[in-house]
Design a protein around this motif. Structure first.
Motif, PDB file in Angstrom:
ATOM      1  N   ALA A 688     -11.732   5.861  -4.274  1.00 57.84           N
ATOM      2  CA  ALA A 688     -12.862   5.650  -3.374  1.00 57.84           C
ATOM      3  C   ALA A 688     -13.888   6.764  -3.505  1.00 57.84           C
ATOM      4  O   ALA A 688     -15.096   6.510  -3.552  1.00 57.84           O
ATOM      5  CB  ALA A 688     -12.359   5.542  -1.935  1.00 57.84           C
ATOM      6  N   GLY A 692     -17.625   6.202  -4.923  1.00 54.55           N
ATOM      7  CA  GLY A 692     -18.734   6.639  -4.087  1.00 54.55           C
ATOM      8  C   GLY A 692     -19.608   7.670  -4.784  1.00 54.55           C
ATOM      9  O   GLY A 692     -20.844   7.630  -4.689  1.00 54.55           O
ATOM     10  N   THR A 696     -23.510   7.189  -5.783  1.00 60.80           N
ATOM     11  CA  THR A 696     -24.492   8.157  -5.278  1.00 60.80           C
ATOM     12  C   THR A 696     -25.370   8.686  -6.410  1.00 60.80           C
ATOM     13  O   THR A 696     -26.590   8.770  -6.286  1.00 60.80           O
ATOM     14  CB  THR A 696     -23.767   9.324  -4.599  1.00 60.80           C
TER      15      THR A 696
END
Length: 768
Positions: A688, A692, A696
């Motif tokens: 995760a 992420g 980003t």
């Protein structure tokens, strides 16, 4: 009173019915031959213009925004192939009306045959890379249908699938090569690309383009190591074999190499790759041809020899080598179609193709014997046949190869000598010598069977005696098209006492020696084959077995029925793809100026982060979905802050509805049990964070990239005058993307119905 069932025919009635059907097929066989014959005559009318140096081009827009058109070009190269495809197609269609007379699927066969012809004509006439590829794949599909025509036999099904997989795999490589070639040239039009040879050869993508195009050409034309599928294609009816080997699919790869010659040739990698693979294929296939006892298989391997020879000469840039390739292309088409059809006559009348069971047929089949002798003499390269001129040109072309004339000439002599032996086996062994007993009592074939091969064999003699008939009209324009510049070519039966003539004499001596000793040589080759660990065909079977085992293994690993594993693989693959893309394209950026954050921004971020953390550590499904709803609410607040209240309202409604619906569903599901894979959650957390982080970086890189307002400006300009809406977002969803929006609604509705049925079914199952 007659108690017999009228639906059941007697054996005698069935024979009469079959005879009537056979006679009907023979009588209307000309109908199947009429379309290719008409096309051949139409193409023949273009000979004078093409001989004068003209080219004909027809353009029809297909996908103009992508530069893809249905463009067709008629020049010397494409016209030569088109005449061979259509002319031999007429002969094969006429022949098949006898051999398949009375067959329950005769007209299906005719459709497959004409479909095959249509696909090949489209391939050789296409002047657009994508158009060419479409027809390229259609030839693979058509050949699959024809090779597997006798689909009741396992051999036909296996051979058809093998041909489709090998040529289809090469086709995928070819598509990639075409896309790269179009990108490098800035156009998909072949006529434009052919004039950009220096640009293509100097481009950074030249080597990938070359090897991808070569993969397509080599698989189609069965060059070593892809040679094994072609002999197996003999599972097709004999007319198909004659067409496949003489004028259609296997020549497709040769046509591609010839067409790409102006753009891709002239480099060391082109010269050496085509020369080496062509020479190895020619000699290797000739040796294997001598090993065969089935006449049809022997001819199949001689086709491999011809394809290797053509590839070898197309590797050279010398005009004489290209002229040799074009002349041999025509020679081979004539004699190979004739000999395959003659073998079909032998099988049809004598009931066998085995050399050990054939002999003395000339007395009962004199016309067929004459046609076989004429075609075989052209195949062996004896004067005054066109094959002799082609062989002389091959030797001149071999000696003109600047890098390795000795290597090319040696390969050509050895392959041609073996062809002399095979020609003797095909034309002499079945027809002369003592009469052997055959499964059927042989007699001369009907007119529709022998007229085609006899005509092709006679053409080989006529063009040999009068080479000027094809020199200026076919050979010279084709050589000009391949070379990419005007070339002068003159064919002659006699070139004087020179080295090529000496090589011809050596060829005849070697060939006759091979023929006289072919029984011993065949026995030796059989013993060598028996000691090999595996043949190419067996290696293909092992490759497929390994592929199936690999598929089963990865299915067990990736699709074992565990949802967590599915999600892990999907997200990990997506994140890795993002990282690789950012690295390869060097697109990762950090914005130089970040927006100023205020208290409200930080509060919204904190709300979203809190909801995400609560979702991860929630002890029940209901709490997790509610926490996830908090994340959605936070996103809606971001839309409000940045001036998109309509989107924010949509987000709030969706989040609220999702939470309510899922909460209702949760009441029907069993309670959340303790996670049996609790130790694996650390990996989920790492994944995760990784996903992420990648997302980003991508978003920050996008923010640092100048915004392309092309689509935005379009919607701004068109929303009011064309859609009559001031809210651009609503206009996009309702008007410009109406079908897309409808599709999304349909997907959601279907998913909801599926979930409802699943839950309802689970509840009933528990009650029972």
């Amino acid at each position: 009173m007659d108690n017999s069932d009228p639906r059941v025919e007697s054996g005698e009635t069935q024979k009469v019915t079959a005879k009537v059907k056979a006679e009907s097929s023979i009588g209307i066989g000309w109908i199947a031959a009429l379309p290719p014959l008409v096309l051949a005559l139409v193409f023949a009318t273009g000979l004078p213009a093409i001989a004068d140096g003209e080219t004909l081009r027809f353009v029809y827009e297909w996908v103009p925004s992508a530069g893809i058109n249905l463009t067709f070009l008629v020049d010397g190269l494409s016209l030569t192939f088109a005449l061979l495809i259509a002319g031999i197609g007429a002969v094969v269609a006429l022949f098949s009306s006898v051999t398949l007379a009375g067959h329950v699927h005769y007209w299906r066969f005719v459709f497959y045959l004409l479909f095959f012809m249509f696909a090949m004509l489209g391939l050789v006439l296409a002047d657009n890379l994508i158009t060419l590829f479409v027809f390229w794949e259609l030839t693979s599909v058509a050949s699959y249908l024809l090779i597997g025509f006798n689909h009741s036999t396992a051999k036909a099904r296996r051979s058809a699938l093998q041909a489709l997989l090998v040529t289809g795999g090469g086709g995928l490589a070819l598509l990639a090569g075409f896309i790269l070639l179009g990108s490098a040239a800035g156009t998909y039009e072949l006529s434009e690309i052919m004039a950009m040879g220096d640009t293509i050869r100097d481009h950074a993508l030249y080597l990938p383009i070359f090897f991808l195009v070569l993969a397509g050409a080599f698989t189609k034309s069965a060059q070593v190591p892809f040679h094994f599928w072609l002999p197996n294609a003999m599972a097709a009816p004999t007319p198909v074999s004659a067409y496949l080997h003489s004028a259609t699919m296997v020549k497709g790869g040769i046509y591609l190499l010839a067409r790409m010659h102006p753009a891709l040739s002239g480099t060391e990698v082109w010269l050496w790759t085509l020369t080496l693979f062509g020479a190895v294929t020619a000699v290797f296939a000739s040796v294997l041809a001598l090993r065969q006892t089935d006449l049809k298989l022997a001819l199949a391997y001689t086709t491999l020899m011809a394809l290797g020879t053509l590839t070898m000469f197309l590797g050279s840039g010398a005009t004489i080598a290209i002229a040799a390739a074009v002349t041999f292309l025509i020679v081979h088409s004539f004699y190979k179609a004739a000999l395959f059809l003659i073998v079909g006559i032998i099988d049809y009348r004598a009931g066998t193709r085995e050399t050990s069971e054939l002999g003395g047929l000339a007395k009962t089949m004199p016309v067929t014997a004459f046609a076989a002798a004429a075609a075989a003499l052209s195949m062996a390269g004896f004067p005054p046949f066109l094959g002799f001129i082609g062989k002389e040109l091959k030797y001149e072309g071999a000696l003109a190869v600047a890098s390795e004339p000795l290597f090319v000439a040696t390969a050509a002599v050895l392959a041609n000598a073996l062809m002399v032996a095979i020609a003797g086996i095909v034309a002499l062994k079945p027809f002369y010598g003592p009469r052997l007993e055959t499964p059927k009592s042989p007699r001369e074939a009907p007119l529709f069977m022998w007229i085609g091969p006899l005509g092709l064999a006679v053409l080989g003699l006529v063009f040999g005696l009068m080479p000027g008939l094809i020199s200026a009209s076919l050979v010279q324009p084709a050589v000009t098209a391949i070379a990419g510049q005007p070339e002068e070519v003159k064919l002659a039966l006699w070139h004087g006492l020179n080295l090529p003539l000496l090589l011809s004499v050596v060829t005849f001596v070697l060939g006759i020696s091979f023929y006289l000793g072919h029984q011993k040589l065949r026995g030796f080759l059989v013993r060598v084959e028996q000691r090999l660990p595996a043949t190419a065909d067996q290696m293909w079977d092992r490759f497929l077995d390994g592929l199936k085992a690999s598929a089963a293994w990865q299915t067990r690993i990736l699709q074992g029925g565990i949802l967590r594993r599915y999600l892990f693989v999907v997200f990990a693959t997506t994140a890795l793809g993002g990282v690789v893309t950012l690295y390869v394209t060097d697109a990762a950026r950090w914005p130089e100026i970040l927006p100023d954050f205020t208290i409200k921004h930080l509060l919204v971020v904190g709300l979203i982060a809190g909801g995400a953390i609560m979702t991860v550590f929630a002890g029940s499904r209901l709490a997790a979905i509610c926490a996830l709803g908090v994340v959605g609410m936070g996103v809606a607040l971001i839309f409000v802050i940045f001036g998109a209240p309509d989107v924010a309202i949509t987000q709030l409604l969706v989040e609220t509805l999702v939470v309510i619906l899922v909460a209702v569903v949760m009441l029907r599901l069993p309670s959340l049990e303790r996670d049996p894979m609790k130790g694996a959650r650390i990996f989920d957390a790492i994944l995760a964070l990784f996903v992420g982080g990648v997302v980003t970086v991508i978003l920050l890189s996008v923010l640092d990239t100048p915004l392309d307002r092309t689509i935005t400006a379009y919607f701004e300009e068109k929303s009011m005058p064309e859609a009559f809406g001031r809210n651009i977002v609503n206009v996009i969803l309702v008007d410009f993307r109406a079908l897309d929006t409808f599709g999304e609604i349909a997907v959601v509705a279907v998913a909801a119905l599926g979930a409802y049925v699943l839950i309802k079914g689970t509840k009933k199952a528990k009650q029972q």
